[in-house]
Design a protein around this motif. Structure first.
Motif, short mmCIF file in Angstrom:
data_model
loop_
_atom_site.label_atom_id
_atom_site.label_comp_id
_atom_site.label_asym_id
_atom_site.label_seq_id
_atom_site.Cartn_x
_atom_site.Cartn_y
_atom_site.Cartn_z
N UNK A 230 50.14 -12.18 -20.67
CA UNK A 230 50.31 -11.56 -19.35
C UNK A 230 49.35 -12.10 -18.30
N UNK A 231 48.83 -13.31 -18.52
CA UNK A 231 48.02 -13.96 -17.49
C UNK A 231 46.71 -13.27 -17.21
N UNK A 232 46.30 -13.29 -15.93
CA UNK A 232 44.99 -12.80 -15.54
C UNK A 232 44.77 -11.32 -15.71
N UNK A 233 45.83 -10.54 -15.84
CA UNK A 233 45.67 -9.09 -15.97
C UNK A 233 44.91 -8.71 -17.23
N UNK A 234 45.03 -9.52 -18.27
CA UNK A 234 44.39 -9.20 -19.54
C UNK A 234 43.28 -10.18 -19.90
N UNK A 255 42.37 -13.22 -11.09
CA UNK A 255 43.77 -13.48 -10.73
C UNK A 255 43.90 -14.74 -9.89
N UNK A 256 42.99 -14.92 -8.93
CA UNK A 256 43.05 -16.11 -8.07
C UNK A 256 42.82 -17.38 -8.88
N UNK A 257 41.87 -17.35 -9.81
CA UNK A 257 41.56 -18.54 -10.61
C UNK A 257 42.71 -18.87 -11.56
N UNK A 258 43.28 -17.84 -12.19
CA UNK A 258 44.41 -18.06 -13.10
C UNK A 258 45.61 -18.59 -12.32
#
Length: 280
Positions: A230-234, A255-258
């Motif tokens: 789930x990407x940056x959320x986790x 979130x921005x970096x991912x």
């Protein structure tokens, strides 16, 4: 039939000798069954002595824990409930101004170890008038873990840790295991899917890359994205630099970096797809 105290010996399935002291009633020649993991010995009806392998169970707790990777320190975090306060669910902890810890395994066990290690950091500083070295605090924590593998009435701590920090020798990274063993690493991963992440690190890590702060961050996050769906959320990320305190990234920064990494991947995929079309 007679009542007695006897000491019997025998071989287990792996060929090792076994010895047990038994009080009870039974015949002189009774069979002994010894398993290697979850040992079981029977000396006649009504007498059953079981031994377990607690370190194996502790390692299983680590294997089921969320993934932690350290080049820059990054961890996979479990998704929190909508009404849960996210700051209370942390996988990265500050031990002292110059040392941090990430763990995989049982959170309650990690809390106990973190608190004891923090106290030792401050006690050492008060006594020696110098901060602890990363190697010293690793040995201290591993010593506690090892003690709990051999004392009656206790069970091993169900966590593995990655300890990252700096001292007069520069930046260091260590891993400890539930058995009390510890190792120094350049980059490593623990927890669920750690094998996949470690293979990615082995394939992409270089000393030249380690010298670049930005490339280190990209490597840690890309390694986590190999196993986090789930990407940056986790994902939880922290950076440790020489002579600077630990910086734990906010959710917005993660979130921005991912997003920038995913955009870079998409651009590379598009360019690699365009190259064969142009050649044809």
């Amino acid at each position: 039939m007679r009542s007695e105290v006897e000491e019997r010996e025998g071989n287990n399935e792996s060929g090792r000798r076994g010895r047990v002291r038994v009080t009870g009633q039974g015949e002189a020649d009774l069979p002994m069954k010894v398993g290697f993991v979850g040992l079981e010995r029977r000396w006649g009806e009504g007498i059953h002595i079981s031994f377990s392998a607690p370190v194996e169970y502790a390692l299983e707790a680590v294997r089921r824990g969320t993934t932690a990777v350290a080049v820059k320190v990054g961890v996979e975090k479990k998704s929190t409930a909508k009404l849960q306060e996210p700051r209370t669910v942390r996988k990265i902890h500050v031990l002292d101004d110059h040392v941090c810890l990430a763990f995989a395994g049982l959170t309650a066990d990690a809390r106990v170890l973190v608190n004891r290690t923090r106290v030792e950091c401050q006690s050492f500083k008060l006594t020696m008038e110098d901060p602890v070295s990363v190697a010293y605090i690793t040995r201290y924590l591993a010593g506690i873990q090892q003690k709990y593998t051999q004392s009656g009435g206790m069970r091993p701590f169900g966590i593995s840790t990655l300890i990252c920090g700096y001292d007069r020798n520069g930046l260091s990274l260590y891993q400890t295991e539930p058995s009390g063993t510890f190792y120094a690493w350049k980059a490593n991963a623990i927890g669920k899917n750690s094998k996949t992440v470690r293979e990615y690190l082995e394939k992409n890590y270089t000393d030249e890359l380690a010298a670049s702060d930005e490339e280190c961050k990209k490597l840690a996050v890309k390694a986590l994205l190999e196993v986090v769906e789930s990407g940056g959320r986790n994902i939880e990320i922290a950076t440790m630099r020489m002579n600077e305190p630990l910086k734990i990234w906010s959710d917005e920064e993660v979130d921005a970096f991912v997003s920038s990494i995913e955009a870079e991947k998409a651009a590379q995929a598009a360019s690699s797809g365009a190259a064969p079309a142009a050649s044809s």
